[in-house]
Design a protein around this motif. Structure first.
Motif, short mmCIF file in Angstrom:
data_model
loop_
_atom_site.label_atom_id
_atom_site.label_comp_id
_atom_site.label_asym_id
_atom_site.label_seq_id
_atom_site.Cartn_x
_atom_site.Cartn_y
_atom_site.Cartn_z
N PRO A 371 3.91 2.62 -2.87
CA PRO A 371 3.63 1.18 -3.05
C PRO A 371 2.61 0.71 -2.01
O PRO A 371 2.58 1.20 -0.88
CB PRO A 371 4.99 0.52 -2.80
CG PRO A 371 6.00 1.61 -2.95
CD PRO A 371 5.33 2.88 -2.54
N HIS A 372 1.77 -0.20 -2.43
CA HIS A 372 0.79 -0.83 -1.54
C HIS A 372 -0.20 0.17 -0.95
O HIS A 372 -0.72 -0.03 0.16
CB HIS A 372 1.49 -1.58 -0.39
CG HIS A 372 2.67 -2.38 -0.81
ND1 HIS A 372 2.58 -3.40 -1.75
CD2 HIS A 372 4.00 -2.30 -0.47
CE1 HIS A 372 3.78 -3.93 -1.95
NE2 HIS A 372 4.67 -3.28 -1.20
N ILE A 373 -0.45 1.27 -1.63
CA ILE A 373 -1.44 2.23 -1.15
C ILE A 373 -2.81 1.56 -1.12
O ILE A 373 -3.17 0.81 -2.04
CB ILE A 373 -1.44 3.50 -2.03
CG1 ILE A 373 -2.36 4.57 -1.41
CG2 ILE A 373 -1.85 3.18 -3.46
CD1 ILE A 373 -2.25 5.91 -2.10
N THR A 374 -3.58 1.80 -0.06
CA THR A 374 -4.89 1.15 0.05
C THR A 374 -5.87 1.81 -0.91
O THR A 374 -5.69 2.98 -1.30
CB THR A 374 -5.43 1.27 1.47
OG1 THR A 374 -5.71 2.65 1.75
CG2 THR A 374 -4.43 0.73 2.50
N PRO A 375 -6.94 1.10 -1.29
CA PRO A 375 -7.95 1.71 -2.17
C PRO A 375 -8.55 2.99 -1.60
O PRO A 375 -8.75 3.96 -2.34
CB PRO A 375 -9.00 0.60 -2.32
CG PRO A 375 -8.23 -0.67 -2.08
CD PRO A 375 -7.20 -0.33 -1.06
N ASP A 376 -8.82 3.00 -0.29
CA ASP A 376 -9.41 4.20 0.32
C ASP A 376 -8.43 5.38 0.24
O ASP A 376 -8.84 6.52 -0.03
CB ASP A 376 -9.79 3.93 1.77
CG ASP A 376 -11.02 3.05 1.90
OD1 ASP A 376 -11.73 2.89 0.88
OD2 ASP A 376 -11.26 2.52 2.99
N GLU A 377 -7.16 5.12 0.50
CA GLU A 377 -6.17 6.20 0.43
C GLU A 377 -6.00 6.69 -1.01
O GLU A 377 -5.80 7.89 -1.24
CB GLU A 377 -4.83 5.72 0.99
CG GLU A 377 -4.82 5.56 2.50
CD GLU A 377 -3.51 4.99 2.99
OE1 GLU A 377 -2.87 4.22 2.23
OE2 GLU A 377 -3.13 5.29 4.14
N TYR A 378 -6.08 5.75 -1.98
CA TYR A 378 -5.95 6.16 -3.38
C TYR A 378 -7.08 7.12 -3.76
O TYR A 378 -6.86 8.12 -4.43
CB TYR A 378 -5.96 4.93 -4.30
CG TYR A 378 -5.41 5.24 -5.68
CD1 TYR A 378 -4.08 5.03 -5.96
CD2 TYR A 378 -6.23 5.78 -6.68
CE1 TYR A 378 -3.54 5.33 -7.22
CE2 TYR A 378 -5.71 6.09 -7.93
CZ TYR A 378 -4.37 5.86 -8.19
OH TYR A 378 -3.86 6.18 -9.42
N VAL A 379 -8.30 6.80 -3.29
CA VAL A 379 -9.44 7.69 -3.56
C VAL A 379 -9.25 9.03 -2.85
O VAL A 379 -9.48 10.10 -3.42
CB VAL A 379 -10.75 7.02 -3.12
CG1 VAL A 379 -11.90 8.03 -3.13
CG2 VAL A 379 -11.07 5.84 -4.04
N LYS A 380 -8.80 8.97 -1.58
CA LYS A 380 -8.63 10.21 -0.80
C LYS A 380 -7.65 11.16 -1.47
O LYS A 380 -7.96 12.35 -1.69
CB LYS A 380 -8.13 9.85 0.60
CG LYS A 380 -7.78 11.06 1.46
CD LYS A 380 -7.23 10.61 2.82
CE LYS A 380 -6.78 11.81 3.64
NZ LYS A 380 -6.22 11.38 4.95
N TYR A 381 -6.48 10.66 -1.84
CA TYR A 381 -5.47 11.54 -2.42
C TYR A 381 -5.71 11.75 -3.91
O TYR A 381 -5.27 12.77 -4.47
CB TYR A 381 -4.07 10.99 -2.14
CG TYR A 381 -3.75 11.05 -0.67
CD1 TYR A 381 -3.54 12.27 -0.05
CD2 TYR A 381 -3.71 9.90 0.11
CE1 TYR A 381 -3.28 12.34 1.31
CE2 TYR A 381 -3.44 9.96 1.47
CZ TYR A 381 -3.23 11.19 2.07
OH TYR A 381 -2.97 11.27 3.42
N GLY A 382 -6.42 10.82 -4.55
CA GLY A 382 -6.86 11.07 -5.93
C GLY A 382 -7.82 12.24 -5.97
O GLY A 382 -7.75 13.10 -6.87
N ASP A 383 -8.72 12.30 -4.99
CA ASP A 383 -9.63 13.46 -4.89
C ASP A 383 -8.84 14.75 -4.70
O ASP A 383 -9.18 15.79 -5.28
CB ASP A 383 -10.59 13.27 -3.71
CG ASP A 383 -11.75 12.36 -4.04
OD1 ASP A 383 -11.96 12.08 -5.23
OD2 ASP A 383 -12.47 11.94 -3.11
#
Length: 812
Positions: A371-383
């Motif tokens: 929950p509340h994951i930041t956009p940068d973290e979403y991109v990092k772990y999405g990658d």
């Protein structure tokens, strides 16, 4: 009145004076803040001229309303700026100026002097390849003694200064003096209880450093008390534990943890670290089952428990434990989501699981649910999740991840990256039309197709994705399109002319017609292309690579290559308007990085040349000495460097002897690989190197005027050198030939059967080595004697091996 009370009274008086000073106005305070910020920003730029940095801080010192603390801090920052540039005397002067202020408290004065002492101490250890001396250590010790001698020095600062002196004495291996120094600190008459414990702990720390573990342990145990503050108690406990574990007294270590009433997790960690994982696991499970245990302790226990499963390579148990326990902790406290990123840490990497795509995908998928994951973290772990699927060639799941990512708010570069990956996946391994698809993706970005750099980067990004997914045909098509965009650099070549009576030093080259002929010049005018900062931080050949920053106009360095009977000469001239500053030691040019190879399939020599008046470093090894290769090095006299600072520039001459190339002399018209990078203004090369040690960008030295007569002149010198090498191995001081006659170190039978006949042959050639050798004798000696004389140690090693093999096969 006691000394302690006098010190306290003095501190109160100083504080009263400070309070009596009028507070700065709002405008003055803002001016101080802005000036300090500007000076600090400039000071953090280690490429900025120190005169500009000093001027910025001088502006700060003149401001009205500047407090003593602000002035002290500014002085210390300026001193650091001098120190990082290697100007240690100037830094010391800045520290002295800061300590001399009349309105400092005793503690502040000690702070300034302690910083000066640390600077001198650290100056003694400049770089991994620095020569070890004691000058900086001795200067540091003198400053620490100065602190101790201050009549108003507070006890904590005095104790720290005694420790500084002791550290200096230990560095100089005067252990007895160091122990005496720490004894004096511990026996000061007016110490408080905590100050005395601090001083005695320093004694124990010194014993620990001297490997006197039993004595250190006894002192640590004597000092420990439940009443000690954490800043003293924790280090004492950790050192005690380290000694007990290091001595394999594991039961004592665990008992110590119980005596200190450490948490159950500490005892479990100790079980794990001392080779009893079953007990550790039992305790971790108990901690997890006990709701009275701190939430953080239970998270740590689960982390360690999962590490145990990974260490045993039991991923089934790992996944089961994680799936059962992490959601339960999350239900109790949402912060437990932080457990998932931990699973990608070093503790899991070192057991070989954190880089596996299946494992990374499992972890990343759960982190993305946070929950509340930041956009940068979403991109990092999405990658991370996307790459895990790409590495497993799972196109369907990779496309699903891209769809989820593209549905988010993304930066333009990230959106383009995902669209390119999507285009490669949609191609399904078919190369036809992939370049046009990439161009279409770029066109969506407001005509980015017309930007060559953007298109080149997009083609490379897409090609890398295709390589990851195994779509080689797609990757080739994309790389081919990328290559058509590159402006090919013309391979460079330069004549290396044999000059029978040519120049042999810098003055000779400057006055020679050869150097005055512009047609003979090569120019280092192709900008070095790789990431320079990364190179400077990581490359193992850093020694001698002195790089200057980009600044204004740049005039390329020029060079000529020539040879004579003794070897190759590479003469460089770097024009500069700063020649006077360089000569006076106030400025420097960048160093050189030079590569030379005697052919396409030959190892290359690498020379790192300091800027004037620096030296030559030939420590980068591309091949060790063997039968067919010799390193051309200073210490063998086969390479030499000279510098001269002239009114209009700096001249540098690198001379390399033919002795290193005795078995591969060039023929007329032969081409040797050569590259030179001048690390001035960020780096300029001759061949066009985009990274160091980049053979494909080397140019060619083309040998000229190597007539038969000139080649024989080289061979004559090599013959006398090779004869000298062989004669040294005949030496009665255990030469490679002579040693086999020694009754204890040698083997007389081997000498009589193998070495003596060879020696008779090679000795026979020596008689022919005379000043009036004929051309035929020169050619014969070079062809038959020189290779064996130069390789006599390798030749004997081969003969010895064959001799022993023969005896073993015959059962002798």
């Amino acid at each position: 009145m006691t000394r302690l009370r006098m010190t306290a009274l003095f501190a109160l008086l100083v504080a009263g004076l400070a309070l009596a000073q009028p507070a700065p106005t709002t405008d003055e305070a803002e001016a101080i803040t802005q000036a300090l910020r500007a000076a600090q920003t400039l000071g953090r730029d280690n490429t900025a001229e120190i005169t500009a940095v000093a001027a910025a801080y001088e502006d700060v010192f003149t401001l009205p309303g500047l407090s003593a603390d602000q002035r002290l801090r500014a002085h210390l920052e300026l001193a650091r700026c001098y120190a990082v540039r290697g100007q240690f005397d100037a830094a010391a002067a800045a520290y002295d100026r800061s300590a001399a202020a009349a309105d400092l408290t005793p503690a502040q004065r000690c702070t300034a002097l302690s910083a000066k002492a640390k600077m001198w101490f650290d100056s003694n250890f400049q770089g991994a390849f620095a020569s070890y001396t004691t000058e900086g250590i001795e200067r540091a010790a003198a400053v620490y003694q100065q602190i101790i001698a201050l009549p108003d020095c507070p006890n904590p600062e005095k104790i720290a200064a005694y420790q500084g002196v002791a550290n200096c004495q230990l560095e100089m291996h005067d252990i007895a003096a160091a122990n005496r120094t720490l004894d004096r600190a511990a026996n000061l008459s007016d110490l408080s209880e905590l100050e005395r414990v601090t001083a005695k702990k320093q004694q124990a720390d010194a014993l620990y450093r001297q490997l006197a573990y039993d004595d250190a342990l006894a002192r640590y145990r004597q000092l420990w008390s439940e009443k000690l503050p954490g800043g003293l108690k924790a280090p004492i406990e950790e050192r005690t534990l380290a000694i007990l574990v290091g001595q394999h007294r594991h039961d004592d270590a665990r008992q110590a943890l119980r005596d200190w009433q450490r948490p159950a997790s500490s005892l479990a960690h100790c079980y794990l670290d001392t080779g009893r994982p079953a007990e550790a696991q039992r305790l971790y499970v108990e901690i997890l089952a006990d709701p009275k245990q701190r939430y953080q302790d239970r998270c740590d226990a689960l982390d360690r428990l999962l590490q145990l499963h990974v260490a045993r390579k039991d991923l089934t148990a790992f996944y089961a434990e994680a799936e059962r326990r992490i959601p339960a902790l999350i239900a109790e406290n949402e912060r437990a989501w932080a457990l998932y990123p931990r699973l990608l840490g070093w503790a899991y990497t070192r057991h070989g699981v954190a880089n596996a795509p299946e494992y990374q995908g499992w972890v990343a998928e759960r982190i993305l649910r946070t929950p509340h994951i930041t956009p940068d973290e979403y991109v990092k772990y999405g990658d991370l999740l996307l790459n895990a699927h790409l590495r497993r060639r799972d196109r369907a799941r990779a496309k699903d991840v891209i769809a989820r990512l593209l549905a988010k708010e993304l930066t333009a570069p990230n959106r383009l990256r995902y669209q390119l990956i999507q285009a490669v996946l949609d191609a399904n391994g078919k190369a036809h039309g992939i370049v046009e698809t990439v161009d279409a993706v770029l066109m969506e970005r407001a005509g980015a197709r017309s930007e060559p750099r953007a298109r080149a980067e997009a083609l490379i990004q897409a090609a890398k994705t295709a390589m990851t997914t195994g779509d080689e045909a797609v990757a080739r098509a994309l790389y081919s399109a990328h290559e058509t965009m590159r402006a090919p650099l013309e391979p460079r070549s330069l004549s290396c002319t044999f000059l029978p009576n040519g120049p042999r030093d810098i003055t000779g080259f400057l006055q020679s017609d050869y150097f005055k002929d512009a047609k003979a010049h090569g120019r280092l005018d192709r900008k070095y292309g790789d990431t320079l900062q990364f190179l400077l931080e990581t490359d193992s050949a850093l020694t001698g690579r002195t790089v200057t920053a980009q600044r204004g106009h740049f005039t390329p360095t020029e060079f000529v290559a020539a040879c004579d009977a003794d070897g190759l000469q590479l003469f460089f001239f770097a024009p500069t308007a700063r020649a006077r500053e360089i000569a006076d030691g106030f400025a420097a040019l960048g160093g050189y990085e030079i590569y030379l190879s005697a052919g396409v399939n030959e190892p290359y020599h690498c020379y790192l040349v300091d800027s004037a008046p620096g030296t030559l470093s030939d420590n980068f090894v591309t091949q060790y000495n063997n039968r067919h290769f010799r390193r051309a090095r200073q210490q063998e006299g086969t390479a030499r460097i000279e510098h001269a600072v002239l009114p209009n520039g700096v001249a540098t001459l690198l001379s390399v002897s033919w002795n290193a190339f005795f078995d591969k002399l060039p023929r007329n018209g032969e081409r040797w690989a050569f590259e030179a990078i001048h690390w001035e203004q960020g780096g300029y090369s001759w061949g066009g190197s985009e990274s160091v040690h980049h053979r494909s960008s080397f140019g060619k030295l083309v040998f000229a005027n190597l007539t038969s007569e000139n080649l024989r002149a080289i061979k004559r010198r090599l013959i006398t050198h090779a004869a000298g090498v062989y004669r040294r191995e005949l030496s009665p001081k255990n030469g490679a030939v002579e040693i086999w006659q020694d009754p204890e170190l040698g083997d007389r039978q081997f000498y009589a059967e193998v070495v003596k006949p060879l020696q008779a042959t090679l000795d026979g050639y020596l008689a022919t080595v005379t000043p009036d050798m004929t051309a035929e004798e020169v050619d014969l000696l070079y062809a038959e004697a020189v290779p064996r004389w130069m390789n006599i140690t390798y030749l004997l090693a081969d003969l010895r091996r064959d001799y022993l093999d023969d005896r073993r096969m015959r059962g002798l």
